[in-house]
Design a protein around this motif. Structure first.
Motif, PDB file in Angstrom:
ATOM      1  N   ILE A  10       0.610   2.262   2.269  1.00  0.00           N
ATOM      2  CA  ILE A  10       1.657   2.433   3.280  1.00  0.00           C
ATOM      3  C   ILE A  10       2.991   2.766   2.612  1.00  0.00           C
ATOM      4  N   ASP A  11       3.597   3.848   3.043  1.00  0.00           N
ATOM      5  CA  ASP A  11       4.971   4.134   2.646  1.00  0.00           C
ATOM      6  C   ASP A  11       5.870   3.375   3.615  1.00  0.00           C
ATOM      7  N   VAL A  97      -0.282   6.028   5.120  1.00  0.00           N
ATOM      8  CA  VAL A  97       0.562   5.885   6.300  1.00  0.00           C
ATOM      9  C   VAL A  97       1.944   6.427   5.965  1.00  0.00           C
ATOM     10  N   SER A  98       2.232   7.615   6.456  1.00  0.00           N
ATOM     11  CA  SER A  98       3.523   8.260   6.227  1.00  0.00           C
ATOM     12  C   SER A  98       3.551   9.570   6.995  1.00  0.00           C
ATOM     13  N   ASP A 100       5.541  11.935   5.798  1.00  0.00           N
ATOM     14  CA  ASP A 100       6.200  12.733   4.760  1.00  0.00           C
ATOM     15  C   ASP A 100       5.279  13.840   4.243  1.00  0.00           C
ATOM     16  N   SER A 101       5.787  15.064   4.249  1.00  0.00           N
ATOM     17  CA  SER A 101       4.998  16.198   3.750  1.00  0.00           C
ATOM     18  C   SER A 101       4.816  16.160   2.238  1.00  0.00           C
ATOM     19  N   ASP A 102       5.605  15.327   1.535  1.00  0.00           N
ATOM     20  CA  ASP A 102       5.484  15.238   0.081  1.00  0.00           C
ATOM     21  C   ASP A 102       4.130  14.709  -0.358  1.00  0.00           C
ATOM     22  N   TYR A 103       3.384  14.083   0.550  1.00  0.00           N
ATOM     23  CA  TYR A 103       2.068  13.554   0.190  1.00  0.00           C
ATOM     24  C   TYR A 103       0.957  14.598   0.314  1.00  0.00           C
ATOM     25  N   THR A 104       1.289  15.790   0.780  1.00  0.00           N
ATOM     26  CA  THR A 104       0.260  16.826   0.954  1.00  0.00           C
ATOM     27  C   THR A 104      -0.479  17.126  -0.346  1.00  0.00           C
ATOM     28  N   PRO A 105       0.208  17.319  -1.494  1.00  0.00           N
ATOM     29  CA  PRO A 105      -0.533  17.555  -2.747  1.00  0.00           C
ATOM     30  C   PRO A 105      -1.448  16.392  -3.129  1.00  0.00           C
ATOM     31  N   PHE A 120      -1.941   8.531   8.944  1.00  0.00           N
ATOM     32  CA  PHE A 120      -1.233   8.080  10.137  1.00  0.00           C
ATOM     33  C   PHE A 120       0.209   8.523   9.996  1.00  0.00           C
ATOM     34  N   GLY A 121       0.764   9.143  11.047  1.00  0.00           N
ATOM     35  CA  GLY A 121       2.149   9.580  10.975  1.00  0.00           C
ATOM     36  C   GLY A 121       2.715   9.854  12.353  1.00  0.00           C
TER      37      GLY A 121
END
Length: 238
Positions: A10-11, A97-98, A100-105, A120-121
């Motif tokens: 979870i972020d 759980v975020s 944020d698009s930064d987790y796509t990679p 989850f977002g």
């Protein structure tokens, strides 16, 4: 994934505590949550609202100081630990759980490694990020839902991510083959254009290229190579 272990990451700087009840309920209907971690700078005043939730669900708080005003150290810490779990603990299923698009990679890398990833977002999560997951659950806007104590009870499933995209592309190719009676046919320009209009580039659902993406699709008895479609059950198959 039913009854398999899931790592929940979870972020906590990107989501509010009232969502956790619904998230954990949804995950427990899929499998067992073997690892539960929440990442944040836990010395900040905004983290106080999380304390009761962390204790209630036995979530391990992972502390990360803010080391720069330009970089989000929490994102990096979560990403590093996710890859460590994938490589050294043989975890097969992840939940991030975020919004944020930064987790796509990270999601793409986990899927390349053969892992299943749930997300989850909130509704503003970018489409490309949603499509990176095996399954994505949209959290309702907190302002539009009444809370039950510290909980929000409803979760809306928004998308099955890449699985839906792959199925749609597979159906396009299968429909194309139905219109051709021969054993070997080319993937016509219209079908190629329709697939490319879905704007999956540049990563092509983690496959790296349009050709590799086509080769990754499940087409039943059909075979595809270099934009040629082979139909083994038809007369004239080489």
């Amino acid at each position: 994934m039913k009854n398999e272990s899931i790592a929940l990451l979870i972020d906590a700087e990107n989501v509010s505590p009232p969502y956790l009840n619904s998230i954990i309920t949804a995950l427990e209907s899929i499998g067992s949550i073997g690892i539960k971690r929440a990442y944040a700078n836990w010395t900040s005043n905004s983290s106080e609202s999380w304390l009761d939730i962390l204790a209630l669900y036995a979530i391990e708080p992972i502390h990360q100081y803010k080391v720069s005003t330009k970089k989000n150290a929490t994102d990096i810490r979560l990403t590093v630990e996710a890859m460590e779990l994938a490589l050294s603990h043989s975890i097969e299923n992840f939940c991030i759980v975020s919004s944020d698009s930064d987790y796509t990679p990270l999601v793409t890398a986990l899927r390349k490694a053969g892992k299943s990833v749930i997300g989850f977002g909130l509704p503003h999560t970018p489409k490309r990020t949603i499509l990176a997951y095996n399954h994505f659950y949209e959290l309702p806007n907190i302002n539009n839902h009444s809370t039950n104590g510290n909980h929000i009870d409803s979760i809306k499933i928004k998308s099955d991510g890449q699985d839906i995209i792959r199925k749609k592309c597979s159906n396009m190719i299968i429909e194309h083959v139905k219109s051709s009676p021969i054993a070997v046919s080319t993937l016509n320009l219209t079908t190629q254009t329709n697939i490319k209009k879905m704007k999956l580039s540049p990563d092509w659902c983690g496959e790296g290229s349009f050709t590799k993406f086509l080769n990754s699709l499940y087409l039943g008895p059909l075979q595809i190579k270099n934009n040629y479609i082979f139909c083994p059950h038809r007369h004239g198959y080489p």
